[in-house]
Scaffold this motif. Structure first.
Motif, PDB file in Angstrom:
ATOM      1  N   SER A  77       0.828  -1.201   0.000  1.00  0.00           N
ATOM      2  CA  SER A  77       0.000   0.000   0.000  1.00  0.00           C
ATOM      3  C   SER A  77       0.867   1.258   0.000  1.00  0.00           C
ATOM      4  O   SER A  77       0.581   2.224  -0.715  1.00  0.00           O
ATOM      5  N   ALA A  78       1.946   1.238   0.790  1.00  0.00           N
ATOM      6  CA  ALA A  78       2.855   2.386   0.857  1.00  0.00           C
ATOM      7  C   ALA A  78       3.566   2.601  -0.469  1.00  0.00           C
ATOM      8  O   ALA A  78       3.755   3.746  -0.907  1.00  0.00           O
ATOM      9  N   LEU A  79       3.975   1.528  -1.121  1.00  0.00           N
ATOM     10  CA  LEU A  79       4.637   1.641  -2.419  1.00  0.00           C
ATOM     11  C   LEU A  79       3.678   2.184  -3.477  1.00  0.00           C
ATOM     12  O   LEU A  79       4.062   3.002  -4.322  1.00  0.00           O
ATOM     13  N   ARG A  80       2.427   1.741  -3.420  1.00  0.00           N
ATOM     14  CA  ARG A  80       1.413   2.255  -4.361  1.00  0.00           C
ATOM     15  C   ARG A  80       1.186   3.749  -4.137  1.00  0.00           C
ATOM     16  O   ARG A  80       1.121   4.531  -5.096  1.00  0.00           O
ATOM     17  N   PHE A  81       1.100   4.139  -2.870  1.00  0.00           N
ATOM     18  CA  PHE A  81       0.916   5.557  -2.551  1.00  0.00           C
ATOM     19  C   PHE A  81       2.123   6.375  -3.022  1.00  0.00           C
ATOM     20  O   PHE A  81       1.973   7.469  -3.556  1.00  0.00           O
ATOM     21  N   SER A  82       3.306   5.830  -2.813  1.00  0.00           N
ATOM     22  CA  SER A  82       4.534   6.511  -3.215  1.00  0.00           C
ATOM     23  C   SER A  82       4.564   6.753  -4.713  1.00  0.00           C
ATOM     24  O   SER A  82       4.930   7.842  -5.175  1.00  0.00           O
ATOM     25  N   MET A  83       4.160   5.756  -5.501  1.00  0.00           N
ATOM     26  CA  MET A  83       4.159   5.904  -6.958  1.00  0.00           C
ATOM     27  C   MET A  83       3.110   6.921  -7.424  1.00  0.00           C
ATOM     28  O   MET A  83       3.322   7.638  -8.386  1.00  0.00           O
TER      29      MET A  83
END
Length: 204
Positions: A63-69
């Motif tokens: 979820s954090a990686l998706r938000f970061s992208m």
């Protein structure tokens, strides 16, 4: 012979110097490449210390990686800031933490607020409105909290940080008086619009 030795010695030293610089540059480059992964591991370790399951940590990382992208923020920071959510909201299971952290991140971006402050606010609201959380479910309550907070911030021309401070000062007093969330946000937004900023609006 002396000249030959000095020439080759100098070439050898030059080669050694070039190799040392090359190794140093390669090491620095490798460190830069690995740094985000190391930061993520440390952040996940902090959240894991709260007895979070491996599957919940995996969901949080994704979820954090998706938000970061999507928003260009540090994924490790999103994970690290979710520590406050995990420690303040009771009964988080499965993908609850990942979903709430993502929604809180969107709220922070949308209201120009600090991620850590919004997570503290989210945890507070989950505890203040516990009965409503139990009635609606965590995901539905988080969606309502995000929508209503963002709308109040927009309507009353304030920001998430000011609203967080205002709500912090009210605590659970308004909820005990059976004042709905949207009314609390509207009153505090109106007060902020009359120069009673942040915590002073909550006190007023």
């Amino acid at each position: 012979p002396g000249g030959w030795g000095q020439t080759h010695s100098k070439k050898g030293m030059d080669g050694f110097g070039a190799g040392g610089v090359g190794s140093l540059c390669a090491g620095y480059t490798l460190q830069k490449v690995l740094a985000p992964a190391l930061w993520m591991d440390r952040a996940l370790g902090e959240v894991k210390s709260l007895d979070v399951t491996r599957s919940a940590l995996d969901a949080l990382e994704n979820s954090a990686l998706r938000f970061s992208m999507q928003y260009g923020e540090s994924a490790a920071d999103i994970v690290r800031d979710s520590y406050k959510l995990q420690s303040s909201i009771q009964g988080l299971q499965g993908t609850d933490l990942a979903n709430i952290a993502y929604s809180a991140g969107v709220l922070a971006k949308g209201t120009k607020a600090d991620f850590n402050a919004i997570n503290a606010y989210t945890g507070q609201m989950f505890n203040v409105f516990q009965d409503r959380v139990n009635e609606m479910g965590k995901a539905a309550f988080m969606a309502e909290l995000g929508d209503k907070t963002a709308l109040a911030v927009q309507l009353f021309n304030t920001d998430g940080g000011q609203m967080v401070e205002a709500m912090k000062n009210i605590g659970n007093m308004a909820e005990r008086a059976q004042v709905p969330l949207e009314e609390q946000l509207a009153v505090l937004g109106l007060l902020q619009n009359t120069m009673q900023m942040g915590g002073r609006a909550g006190t007023a």
